[in-house]
Design a protein around this motif. Structure first.
Motif, PDB file in Angstrom:
ATOM      1  N   ILE A  34      -1.328   3.290  -4.293  1.00  0.00           N
ATOM      2  CA  ILE A  34      -0.072   4.028  -4.133  1.00  0.00           C
ATOM      3  C   ILE A  34      -0.247   5.116  -3.076  1.00  0.00           C
ATOM      4  CG2 ILE A  34       1.513   5.633  -5.287  1.00  0.00           C
ATOM      5  CD1 ILE A  34       1.028   3.929  -7.860  1.00  0.00           C
ATOM      6  N   ALA A  35      -1.369   5.820  -3.122  1.00  0.00           N
ATOM      7  CA  ALA A  35      -1.621   6.892  -2.156  1.00  0.00           C
ATOM      8  C   ALA A  35      -1.624   6.359  -0.728  1.00  0.00           C
ATOM      9  CB  ALA A  35      -2.948   7.580  -2.471  1.00  0.00           C
ATOM     10  N   LEU A  36      -2.266   5.215  -0.514  1.00  0.00           N
ATOM     11  CA  LEU A  36      -2.332   4.665   0.841  1.00  0.00           C
ATOM     12  C   LEU A  36      -0.986   4.137   1.332  1.00  0.00           C
ATOM     13  CD1 LEU A  36      -5.775   2.876   0.836  1.00  0.00           C
ATOM     14  CD2 LEU A  36      -5.113   4.930   2.099  1.00  0.00           C
ATOM     15  N   ASP A  37      -0.056   3.900   0.434  1.00  0.00           N
ATOM     16  CA  ASP A  37       1.284   3.474   0.828  1.00  0.00           C
ATOM     17  C   ASP A  37       2.162   4.658   1.234  1.00  0.00           C
ATOM     18  OD1 ASP A  37       0.881   0.765   0.556  1.00  0.00           O
ATOM     19  OD2 ASP A  37       1.625   0.692  -1.511  1.00  0.00           O
ATOM     20  N   GLU A  38       1.709   5.875   0.944  1.00  0.00           N
ATOM     21  CA  GLU A  38       2.483   7.062   1.309  1.00  0.00           C
ATOM     22  C   GLU A  38       2.341   7.318   2.812  1.00  0.00           C
ATOM     23  OE1 GLU A  38       4.481   9.014  -0.640  1.00  0.00           O
ATOM     24  OE2 GLU A  38       4.154   7.479  -2.164  1.00  0.00           O
ATOM     25  N   PRO A  39       3.427   7.716   3.482  1.00  0.00           N
ATOM     26  CA  PRO A  39       3.377   7.898   4.934  1.00  0.00           C
ATOM     27  C   PRO A  39       2.510   9.071   5.386  1.00  0.00           C
ATOM     28  CG  PRO A  39       5.489   8.603   4.073  1.00  0.00           C
ATOM     29  CD  PRO A  39       4.744   7.962   2.937  1.00  0.00           C
ATOM     30  N   ASP A  40       2.266  10.047   4.533  1.00  0.00           N
ATOM     31  CA  ASP A  40       1.496  11.222   4.946  1.00  0.00           C
ATOM     32  C   ASP A  40       0.070  11.238   4.396  1.00  0.00           C
ATOM     33  OD1 ASP A  40       2.447  11.537   2.387  1.00  0.00           O
ATOM     34  OD2 ASP A  40       2.776  13.675   2.570  1.00  0.00           O
ATOM     35  N   ILE A  41      -0.428  10.076   3.933  1.00  0.00           N
ATOM     36  CA  ILE A  41      -1.804   9.945   3.459  1.00  0.00           C
ATOM     37  C   ILE A  41      -2.450   8.777   4.189  1.00  0.00           C
ATOM     38  CG2 ILE A  41      -3.312   9.488   1.487  1.00  0.00           C
ATOM     39  CD1 ILE A  41      -1.114  10.630  -0.309  1.00  0.00           C
ATOM     40  N   GLY A  42      -3.604   9.026   4.771  1.00  0.00           N
ATOM     41  CA  GLY A  42      -4.304   7.973   5.495  1.00  0.00           C
ATOM     42  C   GLY A  42      -5.685   7.735   4.926  1.00  0.00           C
ATOM     43  N   PRO A  43      -6.325   6.637   5.324  1.00  0.00           N
ATOM     44  CA  PRO A  43      -7.687   6.359   4.872  1.00  0.00           C
ATOM     45  C   PRO A  43      -8.704   7.100   5.735  1.00  0.00           C
ATOM     46  CG  PRO A  43      -6.939   4.560   6.226  1.00  0.00           C
ATOM     47  CD  PRO A  43      -5.784   5.518   6.092  1.00  0.00           C
ATOM     48  N   CYS A  44      -9.805   7.485   5.145  1.00  0.00           N
ATOM     49  CA  CYS A  44     -10.909   8.088   5.888  1.00  0.00           C
ATOM     50  C   CYS A  44     -11.452   7.037   6.862  1.00  0.00           C
ATOM     51  CB  CYS A  44     -11.994   8.525   4.911  1.00  0.00           C
ATOM     52  SG  CYS A  44     -13.542   9.029   5.697  1.00  0.00           S
ATOM     53  N   LEU A  45     -11.712   7.440   8.095  1.00  0.00           N
ATOM     54  CA  LEU A  45     -12.246   6.504   9.088  1.00  0.00           C
ATOM     55  C   LEU A  45     -13.743   6.269   8.908  1.00  0.00           C
ATOM     56  CD1 LEU A  45     -10.306   7.760  12.231  1.00  0.00           C
ATOM     57  CD2 LEU A  45      -9.747   5.851  10.707  1.00  0.00           C
ATOM     58  N   VAL A  46     -14.404   7.120   8.147  1.00  0.00           N
ATOM     59  CA  VAL A  46     -15.842   6.979   7.923  1.00  0.00           C
ATOM     60  C   VAL A  46     -16.127   5.988   6.790  1.00  0.00           C
ATOM     61  CG1 VAL A  46     -17.955   8.200   7.248  1.00  0.00           C
ATOM     62  CG2 VAL A  46     -16.320   9.292   8.791  1.00  0.00           C
ATOM     63  N   CYS A  47     -15.506   6.200   5.625  1.00  0.00           N
ATOM     64  CA  CYS A  47     -15.819   5.362   4.461  1.00  0.00           C
ATOM     65  C   CYS A  47     -14.845   4.208   4.245  1.00  0.00           C
ATOM     66  CB  CYS A  47     -15.890   6.218   3.201  1.00  0.00           C
ATOM     67  SG  CYS A  47     -14.314   6.922   2.670  1.00  0.00           S
ATOM     68  N   ALA A  48     -13.711   4.212   4.927  1.00  0.00           N
ATOM     69  CA  ALA A  48     -12.709   3.139   4.871  1.00  0.00           C
ATOM     70  C   ALA A  48     -12.407   2.662   3.450  1.00  0.00           C
ATOM     71  CB  ALA A  48     -13.155   1.972   5.733  1.00  0.00           C
ATOM     72  N   PRO A  49     -11.793   3.510   2.622  1.00  0.00           N
ATOM     73  CA  PRO A  49     -11.537   3.141   1.233  1.00  0.00           C
ATOM     74  C   PRO A  49     -10.613   1.944   1.061  1.00  0.00           C
ATOM     75  CG  PRO A  49     -10.265   5.073   1.787  1.00  0.00           C
ATOM     76  CD  PRO A  49     -11.189   4.798   2.957  1.00  0.00           C
ATOM     77  N   GLN A  50      -9.791   1.650   2.051  1.00  0.00           N
ATOM     78  CA  GLN A  50      -8.866   0.537   1.936  1.00  0.00           C
ATOM     79  C   GLN A  50      -9.568  -0.813   1.880  1.00  0.00           C
ATOM     80  OE1 GLN A  50      -9.460   2.315   4.623  1.00  0.00           O
ATOM     81  NE2 GLN A  50      -9.357   1.071   6.456  1.00  0.00           N
ATOM     82  N   THR A  51     -10.802  -0.890   2.394  1.00  0.00           N
ATOM     83  CA  THR A  51     -11.512  -2.171   2.365  1.00  0.00           C
ATOM     84  C   THR A  51     -11.884  -2.584   0.949  1.00  0.00           C
ATOM     85  OG1 THR A  51     -13.648  -1.107   2.757  1.00  0.00           O
ATOM     86  CG2 THR A  51     -12.448  -1.893   4.692  1.00  0.00           C
ATOM     87  N   GLY A  52     -12.056  -1.646   0.049  1.00  0.00           N
ATOM     88  CA  GLY A  52     -12.365  -1.976  -1.332  1.00  0.00           C
ATOM     89  C   GLY A  52     -11.145  -2.294  -2.160  1.00  0.00           C
ATOM     90  N   LEU A  53      -9.958  -2.137  -1.581  1.00  0.00           N
ATOM     91  CA  LEU A  53      -8.716  -2.354  -2.321  1.00  0.00           C
ATOM     92  C   LEU A  53      -8.027  -3.652  -1.943  1.00  0.00           C
ATOM     93  CD1 LEU A  53      -7.302   1.274  -2.084  1.00  0.00           C
ATOM     94  CD2 LEU A  53      -8.417   0.213  -4.040  1.00  0.00           C
ATOM     95  N   THR A  54      -8.604  -4.427  -1.037  1.00  0.00           N
ATOM     96  CA  THR A  54      -7.956  -5.660  -0.609  1.00  0.00           C
ATOM     97  C   THR A  54      -8.550  -6.869  -1.291  1.00  0.00           C
ATOM     98  OG1 THR A  54      -9.441  -5.829   1.271  1.00  0.00           O
ATOM     99  CG2 THR A  54      -7.326  -4.759   1.646  1.00  0.00           C
TER     100      THR A  54
END
Length: 54
Positions: A34-54
């Motif tokens: 949900i947080a990553l779907d918000e327009p004013d919240i992005g993923p960290c470029l170092v740890c890339a949390p979105q890769t663990g959510l796919t």
């Protein structure tokens, strides 16, 4: 979750990310998605949390 700062969006980090030393608590998987779907919240470029959510 790293708070929003002047000129930078809030950032979502993995729990063990060393790019942010704050301790605001942890999000579960659903909250992180949900947080990553918000327009004013992005993923960290170092740890890339979105890769663990796919």
């Amino acid at each position: 979750m790293e708070p929003k700062r002047a000129g930078r969006p809030a950032l979502l980090h993995r729990g063990a990310c060393t790019a942010y030393q704050g301790h605001a608590g942890y999000l579960n998987e659903m909250e992180a998605r949900i947080a990553l779907d918000e327009p004013d919240i992005g993923p960290c470029l170092v740890c890339a949390p979105q890769t663990g959510l796919t």
